[in-house]
Design a protein around this motif. Structure first.
Motif, PDB file in Angstrom:
ATOM      1  N   GLY A   1      10.856  -5.013 -43.084  1.00 22.40           N
ATOM      2  CA  GLY A   1      10.508  -5.620 -41.606  1.00 22.40           C
ATOM      3  C   GLY A   1      10.042  -6.988 -41.831  1.00 22.40           C
ATOM      4  O   GLY A   1      10.263  -7.514 -40.916  1.00 22.40           O
TER       5      GLY A   1
ATOM      6  N   MET B   1       8.203  -9.340 -32.053  1.00 21.59           N
ATOM      7  CA  MET B   1       8.938  -8.000 -32.903  1.00 21.59           C
ATOM      8  C   MET B   1       9.453  -7.167 -31.856  1.00 21.59           C
ATOM      9  O   MET B   1       8.873  -6.612 -31.175  1.00 21.59           O
TER      10      MET B   1
ATOM     11  N   ARG C   1      12.999  -9.219 -42.039  1.00 19.77           N
ATOM     12  CA  ARG C   1      13.700  -9.189 -40.642  1.00 19.77           C
ATOM     13  C   ARG C   1      13.100 -10.191 -39.749  1.00 19.77           C
ATOM     14  O   ARG C   1      13.729 -11.176 -39.172  1.00 19.77           O
TER      15      ARG C   1
ATOM     16  N   PRO D   1       7.801  -1.666 -44.890  1.00 13.24           N
ATOM     17  CA  PRO D   1       7.324  -2.842 -44.482  1.00 13.24           C
ATOM     18  C   PRO D   1       7.740  -4.241 -45.250  1.00 13.24           C
ATOM     19  O   PRO D   1       7.889  -5.344 -44.445  1.00 13.24           O
TER      20      PRO D   1
ATOM     21  N   VAL E   1      11.340  -0.615 -38.424  1.00 12.09           N
ATOM     22  CA  VAL E   1      11.724  -0.512 -39.629  1.00 12.09           C
ATOM     23  C   VAL E   1      10.466  -1.003 -40.312  1.00 12.09           C
ATOM     24  O   VAL E   1      10.430  -0.724 -41.599  1.00 12.09           O
ATOM     25  N   ASN E   2       9.586  -2.024 -39.767  1.00 14.71           N
ATOM     26  CA  ASN E   2       8.295  -2.199 -40.302  1.00 14.71           C
ATOM     27  C   ASN E   2       7.489  -1.308 -40.695  1.00 14.71           C
ATOM     28  O   ASN E   2       6.540  -0.993 -41.674  1.00 14.71           O
ATOM     29  N   TYR E   3       7.611  -0.014 -39.892  1.00 12.74           N
ATOM     30  CA  TYR E   3       6.636   1.132 -40.201  1.00 12.74           C
ATOM     31  C   TYR E   3       6.940   2.006 -41.142  1.00 12.74           C
ATOM     32  O   TYR E   3       6.335   2.454 -42.159  1.00 12.74           O
TER      33      TYR E   3
ATOM     34  N   ASP F   1      12.400  -3.625 -34.899  1.00  7.03           N
ATOM     35  CA  ASP F   1      11.846  -4.388 -35.972  1.00  7.03           C
ATOM     36  C   ASP F   1      10.520  -3.520 -36.276  1.00  7.03           C
ATOM     37  O   ASP F   1       9.908  -3.358 -37.336  1.00  7.03           O
ATOM     38  N   ALA F   2       9.929  -2.751 -34.943  1.00  6.58           N
ATOM     39  CA  ALA F   2       8.684  -2.425 -35.304  1.00  6.58           C
ATOM     40  C   ALA F   2       8.770  -0.741 -36.213  1.00  6.58           C
ATOM     41  O   ALA F   2       7.983  -0.647 -37.027  1.00  6.58           O
TER      42      ALA F   2
END
Length: 486
Positions: A16, A1, A19, A13, A8-10, A5-6
């Motif tokens: 993320g 990642m 992706r 989720p 977007v995931n934060y 990506d980190a």
């Protein structure tokens, strides 16, 4: 990642995860199995070397191995002979195309210089023999050099043109020279700022000569005085490699296997006897005397108490199939047919023979065009024009055409009618067909006119063409033509 990506995931989720899953699917789908580094591709080599760098430092060993194989391995020698015989054959003949006045004069000089040993610095080869040696050297060494030697006509009055050609093996390239001014020199060849060859650094003596007449010296020879013949396989390639390089391992192993089978066959043809004595029996002084002369129908008396046990010789099997498969791989690597390499015509008919020859003929024509005509022929023509200028004939306008050797027909009764139909249907010209058969159209035209003149002078009836069965000229037309004859 990655960091994006980190982030977007934060904040999201779900997005993320999508992706990450999309990236994983892309990595799985978009790849080549052959590029993977796993058990199946273990030991595969994939260096990223440039075209000439791939054989840098190894050309001398490859040449020596190739020459030794041709000297001592019959199939290596056969492969070379097949390539040379098909590419060069009786010779790739030059012909002059010009106005009649200039043509006769240029042809006379061409025949006197190129088609006689006058062109050779050693006074041994004419153009056709030189072509054979050049192609043989290209096969065995990967490349060959021809050097122009200018001559003073006051001391060489018999030369039609003031130069001769010297054949040079690439062993004479001085590999100790590393630079010339700002130019780089690699393995005796000097490259200019654009990467093109500017000069060759030539030793005065072959490094492998039995006896050197004098201390070796190096001469810088401009590229215009050198014809460098080799096969190009990659962009930017300026050097050649022996044609046996891809099949050396296979040829060596096949030769070792063949020698082992020959020894095995010798053992199978022998009958050995082992004499056994029971325990406690005293052996005579000459135990087994006479067994060394064992022959069919022979009567040999054994010592008392002795018994002969005959050995069980090995059986030779699988030889033909193994050699056939191995030689097929070698033939594919060289670009020739298995039948021409092995001399095995057991399973060949017209169709299979023609199909195999068609593929091989395409390669032969490609080699003729790229090396023997595109490099050797063009270089010799350049020197020939320079020679004409030096004797005051540079004003003559002409073009030089090269006719490859005739292609041997597998079945003339089937192939000749097909050629005639192509000409009459407008799919091919008569001149093109004649050149494909290795014949000079101008010479054929002149000889036919000469035949007609001599026939007319002898009051002979003109010979009408007979069309083969299957061509547009039928038997009915032949009969009508015969009725019209005087």
């Amino acid at each position: 990642m990655n960091p994006i990506d980190a982030v977007v995931n934060y904040f999201n989720p779900v997005a993320g995860a999508r992706r990450v899953m999309a990236r994983a699917r892309t990595a799985t789908v978009m790849n080549y199995d052959a590029a993977s580094r796993g058990r199946r591709s273990y030991g595969w080599k994939s260096p990223g070397t440039a075209a000439d760098a791939a054989a840098f430092g190894a050309r001398a060993r490859l040449r020596n191995l190739s020459r030794d194989m041709i000297r001592n391995r019959p199939y290596a020698m056969r492969g070379r002979d097949v390539v040379v015989a098909n590419v060069v054959g009786e010779g790739i003949m030059p012909s002059i195309v010009a106005e009649e006045a200039a043509k006769a004069q240029i042809e006379e000089i061409l025949r006197a210089h190129l088609l006689t040993p006058a062109m050779d610095a050693l006074g041994e080869y004419d153009l056709l023999e030189l072509q054979q040696i050049v192609m043989s050297a290209v096969f065995s060494d990967g490349e060959v050099l021809l050097r122009r030697r200018m001559r003073n006509t006051r001391f060489n009055a018999g030369l039609p043109l003031p130069y001769q050609v010297e054949l040079i093996e690439v062993d004479l390239l001085d590999t100790n020279v590393q630079s010339w001014g700002q130019n780089l020199v690699e393995e005796g060849i000097e490259y200019g700022p654009t990467g093109a060859i500017e000069a060759y650094h030539i030793l005065s003596e072959h490094p492998g000569a039995v006896r050197n007449r004098k201390a070796p010296t190096t001469t810088r020879v401009h590229w215009s005085d050198i014809i460098h013949v080799r096969r190009f396989d990659r962009p930017g390639q300026l050097r050649g490699v022996p044609w046996l390089a891809p099949v050396m391992m296979t040829l060596g192993e096949l030769s070792d296997y063949q020698e082992g089978q020959i020894l095995k066959q010798k053992m199978a043809a022998l009958m050995a006897a082992v004499i056994e004595y029971p325990d406690g029996v005293q052996r005579p002084a000459q135990a087994g005397a006479g067994l060394e002369e064992l022959a069919p129908g022979a009567m040999v008396e054994l010592p008392e108490g002795a018994k002969a046990q005959f050995t069980n010789p090995p059986v030779v099997d699988g030889y033909d199939e193994f050699m056939r498969r191995g030689l097929q791989a070698v033939a594919v690597g060289l670009g020739v047919t298995y039948e021409s390499l092995a001399g095995d015509l057991k399973n060949v008919n017209f169709s299979s023979g023609r199909m195999g020859r068609n593929e091989m003929d395409r390669l032969i024509r490609m080699w003729q065009r790229s090396m023997m005509i595109g490099q050797l022929g063009v270089g010799l023509e350049r020197w020939f024009r320079d020679g004409l200028r030096l004797i005051g004939l540079g004003h003559l306008a002409f073009s030089l055409h090269w006719t490859p050797p005739r292609r041997i027909l597998i079945d003339p009764t089937k192939e000749v009618p097909a050629m005639i139909e192509e000409i009459e249907a407008g799919l091919n010209s008569r001149q093109s067909t004649q050149r494909e058969l290795g014949r000079d159209p101008d010479r054929i035209r002149a000889e036919r006119a000469e035949d007609q003149e001599k026939d007319a002078a002898a009051n002979l009836a003109p010979t009408l063409p007979k069309f083969p069965q299957g061509a547009s000229g039928t038997k009915t037309e032949e009969k009508e033509n015969a009725e019209d004859r005087p």
